[in-house]
Every structure is written in C-alpha cells, then in structure tokens.
Design a protein around this motif. Structure first.
Motif, PDB file in Angstrom:
ATOM      1  N   VAL A  63       0.841  -1.203   0.000  1.00 23.61           N
ATOM      2  CA  VAL A  63       0.000   0.000   0.000  1.00 23.61           C
ATOM      3  C   VAL A  63       0.874   1.250   0.000  1.00 23.61           C
ATOM      4  CG1 VAL A  63      -1.913   1.205   1.120  1.00 23.61           C
ATOM      5  CG2 VAL A  63      -1.695  -1.274   1.373  1.00 23.61           C
ATOM      6  N   GLN A  64       0.534   2.205  -0.861  1.00 26.43           N
ATOM      7  CA  GLN A  64       1.211   3.509  -0.887  1.00 26.43           C
ATOM      8  C   GLN A  64       0.156   4.575  -0.594  1.00 26.43           C
ATOM      9  OE1 GLN A  64       4.643   3.417  -1.735  1.00 26.43           O
ATOM     10  NE2 GLN A  64       4.703   5.439  -0.826  1.00 26.43           N
ATOM     11  N   PRO A  65       0.069   5.043   0.671  1.00 26.63           N
ATOM     12  CA  PRO A  65      -1.018   5.946   1.056  1.00 26.63           C
ATOM     13  C   PRO A  65      -0.681   7.433   0.917  1.00 26.63           C
ATOM     14  CG  PRO A  65       0.140   5.227   3.020  1.00 26.63           C
ATOM     15  CD  PRO A  65       0.863   4.608   1.842  1.00 26.63           C
ATOM     16  N   SER A  66       0.202   7.773  -0.006  1.00 28.75           N
ATOM     17  CA  SER A  66       0.782   9.121  -0.075  1.00 28.75           C
ATOM     18  C   SER A  66      -0.230  10.205  -0.466  1.00 28.75           C
ATOM     19  CB  SER A  66       1.930   9.141  -1.090  1.00 28.75           C
ATOM     20  OG  SER A  66       2.909   8.188  -0.770  1.00 28.75           O
ATOM     21  N   ARG A  67       0.079  11.425  -0.007  1.00 26.56           N
ATOM     22  CA  ARG A  67      -0.672  12.605  -0.447  1.00 26.56           C
ATOM     23  C   ARG A  67      -0.193  13.067  -1.815  1.00 26.56           C
ATOM     24  NH1 ARG A  67      -0.867  13.212   5.278  1.00 26.56           N
ATOM     25  NH2 ARG A  67      -2.982  13.777   5.944  1.00 26.56           N
ATOM     26  N   PRO A  88       0.189  -7.654  -5.186  1.00 29.57           N
ATOM     27  CA  PRO A  88      -0.927  -6.748  -5.494  1.00 29.57           C
ATOM     28  C   PRO A  88      -0.687  -5.402  -4.814  1.00 29.57           C
ATOM     29  CG  PRO A  88      -1.587  -8.361  -3.859  1.00 29.57           C
ATOM     30  CD  PRO A  88      -0.201  -8.748  -4.314  1.00 29.57           C
ATOM     31  N   ILE A  89      -1.179  -4.335  -5.419  1.00 26.82           N
ATOM     32  CA  ILE A  89      -0.810  -2.982  -4.982  1.00 26.82           C
ATOM     33  C   ILE A  89      -2.056  -2.113  -4.853  1.00 26.82           C
ATOM     34  CG2 ILE A  89       0.467  -0.883  -5.645  1.00 26.82           C
ATOM     35  CD1 ILE A  89       2.293  -2.882  -7.309  1.00 26.82           C
ATOM     36  N   LEU A  90      -2.074  -1.312  -3.792  1.00 29.73           N
ATOM     37  CA  LEU A  90      -3.102  -0.288  -3.605  1.00 29.73           C
ATOM     38  C   LEU A  90      -2.400   1.045  -3.407  1.00 29.73           C
ATOM     39  CD1 LEU A  90      -6.178   0.411  -3.059  1.00 29.73           C
ATOM     40  CD2 LEU A  90      -5.614   0.177  -0.627  1.00 29.73           C
ATOM     41  N   ILE A  91      -2.753   2.042  -4.214  1.00 31.02           N
ATOM     42  CA  ILE A  91      -2.195   3.380  -4.026  1.00 31.02           C
ATOM     43  C   ILE A  91      -3.324   4.403  -3.990  1.00 31.02           C
ATOM     44  CG2 ILE A  91      -0.023   2.776  -5.146  1.00 31.02           C
ATOM     45  CD1 ILE A  91      -0.868   4.339  -7.595  1.00 31.02           C
ATOM     46  N   ILE A 123       0.557   2.768 -11.797  1.00 37.17           N
ATOM     47  CA  ILE A 123      -0.009   1.442 -12.062  1.00 37.17           C
ATOM     48  C   ILE A 123      -1.142   1.561 -13.078  1.00 37.17           C
ATOM     49  CG2 ILE A 123       0.544   0.494  -9.782  1.00 37.17           C
ATOM     50  CD1 ILE A 123      -2.421   0.837  -9.047  1.00 37.17           C
ATOM     51  N   GLU A 124      -1.399   0.445 -13.745  1.00 33.00           N
ATOM     52  CA  GLU A 124      -2.576   0.359 -14.605  1.00 33.00           C
ATOM     53  C   GLU A 124      -3.741  -0.045 -13.717  1.00 33.00           C
ATOM     54  OE1 GLU A 124      -4.100  -1.890 -18.677  1.00 33.00           O
ATOM     55  OE2 GLU A 124      -2.006  -2.102 -18.030  1.00 33.00           O
ATOM     56  N   ASN A 125      -4.625   0.899 -13.449  1.00 32.64           N
ATOM     57  CA  ASN A 125      -5.688   0.707 -12.467  1.00 32.64           C
ATOM     58  C   ASN A 125      -6.596  -0.455 -12.862  1.00 32.64           C
ATOM     59  OD1 ASN A 125      -7.218   1.249 -10.185  1.00 32.64           O
ATOM     60  ND2 ASN A 125      -8.537   2.731 -11.233  1.00 32.64           N
ATOM     61  N   GLY A 126      -6.811  -1.361 -11.913  1.00 34.98           N
ATOM     62  CA  GLY A 126      -7.662  -2.518 -12.164  1.00 34.98           C
ATOM     63  C   GLY A 126      -6.946  -3.675 -12.814  1.00 34.98           C
ATOM     64  N   VAL A 127      -5.691  -3.482 -13.192  1.00 37.20           N
ATOM     65  CA  VAL A 127      -4.917  -4.537 -13.849  1.00 37.20           C
ATOM     66  C   VAL A 127      -3.703  -4.925 -13.005  1.00 37.20           C
ATOM     67  CG1 VAL A 127      -3.615  -5.188 -15.912  1.00 37.20           C
ATOM     68  CG2 VAL A 127      -5.669  -3.759 -16.126  1.00 37.20           C
ATOM     69  N   GLU A 128      -2.887  -3.927 -12.650  1.00 38.42           N
ATOM     70  CA  GLU A 128      -1.706  -4.178 -11.808  1.00 38.42           C
ATOM     71  C   GLU A 128      -1.997  -3.928 -10.336  1.00 38.42           C
ATOM     72  OE1 GLU A 128       2.096  -2.858 -14.373  1.00 38.42           O
ATOM     73  OE2 GLU A 128       0.689  -1.247 -13.900  1.00 38.42           O
ATOM     74  N   GLY A 129      -3.050  -3.203 -10.080  1.00 34.74           N
ATOM     75  CA  GLY A 129      -3.406  -2.818  -8.720  1.00 34.74           C
ATOM     76  C   GLY A 129      -4.613  -1.913  -8.771  1.00 34.74           C
ATOM     77  N   CYS A 155      -7.167   4.060  -5.101  1.00 35.10           N
ATOM     78  CA  CYS A 155      -8.319   4.372  -4.254  1.00 35.10           C
ATOM     79  C   CYS A 155      -8.392   5.870  -3.983  1.00 35.10           C
ATOM     80  CB  CYS A 155      -8.238   3.600  -2.931  1.00 35.10           C
ATOM     81  SG  CYS A 155      -6.898   4.134  -1.839  1.00 35.10           S
ATOM     82  N   ASP A 156      -9.515   6.296  -3.474  1.00 36.93           N
ATOM     83  CA  ASP A 156      -9.684   7.702  -3.106  1.00 36.93           C
ATOM     84  C   ASP A 156      -8.645   8.101  -2.056  1.00 36.93           C
ATOM     85  OD1 ASP A 156     -11.318  10.182  -3.248  1.00 36.93           O
ATOM     86  OD2 ASP A 156     -11.667   9.745  -1.125  1.00 36.93           O
ATOM     87  N   LEU A 157      -8.105   9.313  -2.204  1.00 32.47           N
ATOM     88  CA  LEU A 157      -7.093   9.796  -1.261  1.00 32.47           C
ATOM     89  C   LEU A 157      -7.790  10.296  -0.002  1.00 32.47           C
ATOM     90  CD1 LEU A 157      -4.073  12.132  -2.227  1.00 32.47           C
ATOM     91  CD2 LEU A 157      -4.749  11.452   0.074  1.00 32.47           C
ATOM     92  N   SER A 158      -8.204   9.361   0.820  1.00 33.14           N
ATOM     93  CA  SER A 158      -8.927   9.685   2.053  1.00 33.14           C
ATOM     94  C   SER A 158      -8.867   8.472   2.972  1.00 33.14           C
ATOM     95  CB  SER A 158     -10.386  10.019   1.743  1.00 33.14           C
ATOM     96  OG  SER A 158     -11.059   8.871   1.236  1.00 33.14           O
ATOM     97  N   ILE A 159      -9.260   8.677   4.207  1.00 28.57           N
ATOM     98  CA  ILE A 159      -9.289   7.568   5.170  1.00 28.57           C
ATOM     99  C   ILE A 159     -10.300   6.507   4.742  1.00 28.57           C
ATOM    100  CG2 ILE A 159      -9.818   6.959   7.567  1.00 28.57           C
ATOM    101  CD1 ILE A 159      -8.744   9.875   8.249  1.00 28.57           C
ATOM    102  N   PRO A 160     -11.560   6.890   4.422  1.00 25.53           N
ATOM    103  CA  PRO A 160     -12.513   5.872   3.958  1.00 25.53           C
ATOM    104  C   PRO A 160     -12.075   5.220   2.651  1.00 25.53           C
ATOM    105  CG  PRO A 160     -13.651   7.904   4.581  1.00 25.53           C
ATOM    106  CD  PRO A 160     -12.192   8.214   4.555  1.00 25.53           C
TER     107      PRO A 160
END
Length: 399
Positions: free
Chosen positions: A309-313, A330-333, A343-349, A352-357
């Motif tokens: 996971v990369q939760p960066s601003r 698998p990757i979430l950024i 990343i190619e969204n939905g393919v490599e990872g 997500c929305d840049l927020s806590i939820p």
C-alpha cells in the motif's frame, strides 16, 4: 575515450531517491563512462551498496553541513555556514507563514540555505563532460561544478511542493536538461515552470529485477510470526507527505468493522515519527500498526506481504511501487496526481480515493476478494519490469 560523468546526491540514507540511484549505478555502462559520485555527507546504509566501478569522491566538509544539526556544524568549526542555516530558518518561517504552508518552512529553508551559502562554498576542480544533480536542491552542481552539459533530476510532483518557485527557477535555468522520472512528473513540473519545457525529458527510475529479487530472498521471521494475519506493507519516509496518518485512521476503521486480523507494517524513518506513534496509541493500534524503522533491505518484507500500500498525499514516481510489481505483489495506491503513471488501475493494482474511507475501502476489497488479488498478481507476473533501456535516453544526452 571514456567520458567523465559526475553525479551528486546529499547522502546515502535509506530513501526512494537513493534507492533509485543505486539501481541506476548498478546498470551503468562503465566500459564507456567514468563515473564520479559526489556525496555531500558520507553517511547512510546505502553507502555499502554503491557499485565498485563508481569512484566516490572525498567528502567536502563545507558540503556536508546542510542536513546536520547546527550544533554539529559549530563543533566542526563551520561557524559561517551554521549562521547561514539559522538565518535561512528564520527567513523561511516568515515566508511560509505569509503563504500558510501546510508542511511548514522546511523546503524553503533548504533553498535559502543553499542560496546564501553558495558564495562561500569551494568549487570542484575537475571538469566533466556531464554533471548530474540527482537530488534537489540543485545549487551546488549549478554553481560549483564545471561541465560541458548539466542535468538536474525531478523525482516529485512540483505542483504540490511548497517551495519558492521564483528562487528555484534561477537554478533550473543553469541546467541544459531536466530529467523527470515520468510523464506525469513532467506535466506537474511544467505547471510550475512552463518556460522550461524545451529542457525537460523523461528518464524513468531504473529498476533491476535481478538485484531486487536476489535481495528479497533474505529469510524473514516476521512473516512466520504473522502468517495468520492479512499483512500490509508500506515503505517511505515518516513525513506528512507519505500519508501514514491516514493509514492509521484507515486501519482503525477496518478494526471497528471487525477486521481485526489486518496488520500494517511501515518501513522508514523521519521527523513525523512522534506524531504517528501518538496517533497509533490514541487509536489503540500498538499491536497492529507497526513502525519497523530503517531497513536497508525492505524487499523481504514486500515479498512476504499480502498487499503493498502507498497511502501518499503526493508522489513523483514511488520507487517502491515499481519494486512491489517486480516482486509480484498486489498494490493499492491513493489517487495522488501522478498515480495513473504508477499502475494500470484494475490490472496491476487499484487506485483508491485519497482519504481515510478510500484507503479502508480499497484494503477491504483486497481482503475479501481473493480472486481480485490473484487476477492482479497474475497480470503483474506476466509482465517484464526491467527497464535498463531507460539509460539509453541518458546516454543520448551525454553523447
């Protein structure tokens, strides 16, 4: 005849810029080029990873002061430069207060320190075919090195960086080329400096799959101890920019939903550590959100996680995201401005929305859907992430 190349960096402490430099040096063609490495302060765990073919120049005392505590500068007799550091900090605070900067005055202080100290710094005697300033600020290569061509590197999103752009423009103008690590980074940079368009070229961070996979083979007790958990890993400096405060709150949301067997491991260090520890305690996550500190080799941790996971601003192009791909994870950024170039969204990872939820929702999607994880892992493992050909772009500039 070999061409002489100079590359400069502040130190070899653990960080994305330093890691990408090591990967580049691992791939360099030393049959054609002599490479001198100018490290302003000879410290950092990555000093031992510098290839033997690289000539490390002796440390220049005056260049080593920029990130040391002022009291250390005084002990070493650098009285003038210590005074300049204090003066720059005072002026930077005034400037940042006027602009209401979220991240404070640190970046502007660095700019002012280099500007005011420049007249008092020694020059590098040797003349080079090409001089590369690999880490911002770029004043020393701009002002203290003689070279036929000069290149400055862009590693971050300059549309978000809280600096004095006018002050920086004077430095950028002294370079022949500006190498950006992605198209998205170039676009962001040119929103701040449109007049520099003709100088900008893209040279992506060099990745070395063989080196990364070899390093990832190190035995890791942590995975064995936590095999019953869904383990997340993030790598980055402990700073506001990296969004680890958002990560803590996201994990709290997930635990409140009953997903208490999720653990999150953070590899990195930095000035934001106390704030993060306080937030971890406040949310009673001491056993689940774990700051591992500095790790010279983060690759076994990435290899053994369930989700990177990369939760960066904001980011330029996070080196560790590319490395997680090489290790088949698998990757979430978060949806920072340059995320689509990562990343190619939905393919490599997933982005997500840049927020806590947003972070919590993205993690839960991977947690609950093994098929989604498997699909992305299969896609990643079918791709070749080696890109030493990117160095050909640099060689073209050098020639």
């Amino acid at each position: 005849m070999k061409k002489n190349i100079l590359i400069s960096v502040f130190n070899m402490e653990i960080g994305g810029i330093e890691r990408s430099l090591i990967n580049m040096l691992e791939s360099f063609d030393y049959h054609k080029y002599n490479v001198d490495l100018l490290i302003f302060h000879h410290v950092g765990e990555f000093m031992n990873l510098i290839p033997k073919s690289v000539n490390i120049l002796p440390q220049v005392g005056e260049y080593s002061v920029f990130r040391k505590p002022v009291k250390h500068c005084l002990k070493e007799g650098q009285y003038l430069l210590a005074f300049i550091r204090v003066l720059a900090k005072y002026i930077a605070k005034i400037k940042s207060k006027k602009r209401n900067l979220e991240e404070g005055s640190g970046y502007i202080q660095m700019q002012l320190t280099q500007k005011y100290s420049s007249p008092f710094l020694p020059r590098i005697d040797k003349e080079y075919d090409v001089a590369i300033s690999y880490a911002w600020p770029h004043n020393i290569i701009a002002n203290k090195v003689k070279a036929k061509k000069k290149i400055a590197w862009v590693h971050t999103d300059y549309s978000k960086l809280e600096i004095d752009n006018e002050l920086d423009l004077n430095v950028w103008n002294q370079f022949d080329y500006i190498a950006s690590v992605s198209d998205a980074c170039s676009e962001a940079f040119l929103t701040a400096y449109p007049s520099l368009k003709e100088k900008v070229t893209v040279v992506e961070n060099i990745t070395s799959p063989t080196f990364i996979k070899k390093m990832a083979e190190e035995e890791l007790q942590l995975k064995k101890e936590n095999s019953q958990f869904f383990n997340l890993v993030s790598v980055g400096r402990l700073s506001y920019v990296k969004g680890f405060d958002l990560a803590i709150e996201a994990l709290k949301l997930l635990h409140d939903k009953g997903l208490t067997n999720i653990k999150w491991f953070i590899i990195g260090y930095g000035g934001y550590e106390k704030e993060l520890k306080d937030l971890i305690s406040k949310n009673d996550l001491q056993d689940s959100f774990i700051l591992l500190g500095k790790k010279t080799n983060p690759y076994p941790y990435i290899k053994n996680c369930d989700l990177y996971v990369q939760p960066s601003r904001y980011e330029g192009k996070a080196v560790t995201v590319s490395e997680a791909k090489i290790l088949g994870k698998p990757i979430l950024i978060t949806n920072y401005p340059t995320a689509p170039s990562q990343i190619e969204n939905g393919v490599e990872g997933m982005i997500c929305d840049l927020s806590i939820p947003g972070l919590a929702k993205g993690i839960e999607a991977f947690y609950r859907n093994q098929e989604l994880k498997n699909y992305m892992v299969t896609n990643i493992r079918d791709r070749d992430y080696s890109n030493s050909y990117e160095l050909d772009k640099l060689y073209k500039i050098i020639s």
